[in-house]
Design a protein around this motif. Sequence first.
Motif, mmCIF file in Angstrom:
data_model
loop_
_atom_site.group_PDB
_atom_site.id
_atom_site.type_symbol
_atom_site.label_atom_id
_atom_site.label_comp_id
_atom_site.label_asym_id
_atom_site.label_seq_id
_atom_site.Cartn_x
_atom_site.Cartn_y
_atom_site.Cartn_z
ATOM 1 N N UNK A 279 13.027 9.308 21.187
ATOM 2 C CA UNK A 279 13.074 8.151 20.936
ATOM 3 C C UNK A 279 12.467 7.586 19.498
ATOM 4 N N UNK A 280 11.298 8.583 19.165
ATOM 5 C CA UNK A 280 10.702 8.078 17.922
ATOM 6 C C UNK A 280 11.566 8.425 16.633
ATOM 7 N N UNK A 281 12.453 9.467 16.788
ATOM 8 C CA UNK A 281 13.087 9.710 15.603
ATOM 9 C C UNK A 281 14.243 8.772 15.340
ATOM 10 N N UNK A 282 14.679 8.373 16.476
ATOM 11 C CA UNK A 282 15.921 7.295 16.673
ATOM 12 C C UNK A 282 15.391 6.045 16.021
ATOM 13 N N UNK A 283 14.159 5.475 16.536
ATOM 14 C CA UNK A 283 13.472 4.351 15.965
ATOM 15 C C UNK A 283 13.519 4.509 14.254
ATOM 16 N N UNK A 309 27.869 18.921 7.789
ATOM 17 C CA UNK A 309 27.819 17.716 8.388
ATOM 18 C C UNK A 309 27.650 17.647 10.036
ATOM 19 N N UNK A 310 26.632 17.008 10.552
ATOM 20 C CA UNK A 310 26.464 16.937 11.945
ATOM 21 C C UNK A 310 26.204 15.614 12.712
ATOM 22 N N UNK A 311 26.528 15.164 13.494
ATOM 23 C CA UNK A 311 26.225 14.054 14.441
ATOM 24 C C UNK A 311 24.757 14.279 14.905
ATOM 25 N N UNK A 312 24.271 12.803 14.722
ATOM 26 C CA UNK A 312 22.960 12.529 15.238
ATOM 27 C C UNK A 312 23.079 11.735 16.744
ATOM 28 N N UNK A 313 22.508 12.403 17.612
ATOM 29 C CA UNK A 313 22.809 11.767 18.942
ATOM 30 C C UNK A 313 21.257 11.320 19.618
ATOM 31 N N UNK A 314 21.345 10.035 20.229
ATOM 32 C CA UNK A 314 20.372 9.390 20.856
ATOM 33 C C UNK A 314 20.253 9.964 22.174
ATOM 34 N N UNK A 315 19.060 10.619 22.318
ATOM 35 C CA UNK A 315 18.842 11.163 23.696
ATOM 36 C C UNK A 315 18.945 10.467 24.968
ATOM 37 N N UNK A 316 18.427 9.134 24.587
ATOM 38 C CA UNK A 316 18.483 8.172 25.819
ATOM 39 C C UNK A 316 19.616 7.500 26.054
ATOM 40 N N UNK A 317 20.497 7.162 24.891
ATOM 41 C CA UNK A 317 21.817 6.532 25.168
ATOM 42 C C UNK A 317 22.919 7.087 25.129
ATOM 43 N N UNK A 318 22.727 8.430 24.743
ATOM 44 C CA UNK A 318 23.848 9.207 24.606
ATOM 45 C C UNK A 318 24.962 9.178 23.672
ATOM 46 N N UNK A 319 24.582 8.300 22.702
ATOM 47 C CA UNK A 319 25.514 7.980 21.535
ATOM 48 C C UNK A 319 25.381 8.648 20.116
#
Length: 392
Positions: A279-283, A309-319
């Motif tokens: 959550x902290x990193x996403x914010x 290149x990599x995708x960065x995924x939000x752990x909570x929303x899985x997006x």
Amino acid sequence: MNFNRAVIKVGSALVAPSKTGCSGQYILAIAQFITKCHQQGKEVILVSSGGVAAGRTVIRHGSPELSPSVKKAMSSVGQMKMMANWQRFFDIPCSQILITQDDLEDRERYISIRDTIQIQLENGIIPIVNENDTVTTEDLKVGDNDNLSALVAQVCEADSLFILSDIDGVFTKDPNIHDDAVLIPIIDEITDEIYAMAGTSRNHLSTGGMKTKIEAAEKATEHGINTYILNGTKSEVFSSLIRQINPGTRFSADKNTIRAKKHWLKHTVKSHGRITLDKGAVNALLNKGASLLPIGIKSVARSFDVGDCVDLVDQQTKTIIAKGITQYSNKELKRIKGKHSDEIKLILGHEEGDVVIHRDDMVILEQNVEVKPAKVAPKNSEEKGTKTNAPI
Ligand code: GLU
């Protein structure tokens, strides 16, 4: 002054106006200008010529045409004198960075240079860059400090490049021959006509002339960097800059290039892996314009290398919320995930910098993409345009 981070290139004509040794005659005003920039919270990287001229006093040489080996010997001894000359006009600490074309072409060395400069700027240091003349060969050198300054401006993501010499800017004709030559204040597009106007004016002590300055402007503006050719022998040039008046020729940055880089990252580069963030990193990424640190990483999927290149995924929303170029491989990230940046070296035995993905190497996706299980992309497959809204 309308810039945040600038590269200032200072030519031999200013460092060594009498063509030998180092002088404070023009350097003092330049150093005062840089100090003012610093006081206003602006960052400056210097690219300084003058190594060869400074070393001329201590190396025996015959004809005025110096051989490459003699120039190298001069530059190696003169570099110290030139650095000492700069430092005596600054209360701010300076650092010496010597690079070659080869260093800028090698991705790891490129990142190393970029990170070194970044840390120095964060610590209020003025990096002073020159070509590492001693080790260069015809194939491996940039060759002139005008072009070098444009490359340095790209490496450190400067927004402006100031090329200082003893000429006022670009004129419609050679001002040394034609009385009716007029200074061109703004050049929006660099055409063959502009190169033709540059003529062949040269200072025989330095390597560049007007042509190399325009080449540098072309390289820099293509990367979104406003470039100025200015007369560093005139102190009023610096007072004009402080009052936001253009005292020379300004080449306007191509605004589209910054957008193009993000577009390329978003739409063209294929992701080789996935990093899931807490959550902290996403914010921090979405709301604070931050870079990605290892502490915010929860998990790492698929196999990827440094520079992929990599995708960065939000752990909570899985997006997928962003894409970026990683400085560490999947294997390395598995070992440093959740750790503080200052532990990286201890764990891996080496470090490529504090951040896993630098903000400048990242694009935030406006529309988050749902993560669905998918086939693993072959590591070396061709980089076809992968739209971010395509299933991954
Ligand atoms: N690297 C050279 C020197 O330190 C300068 C090259 C140039 O003036 O373009 O003397």
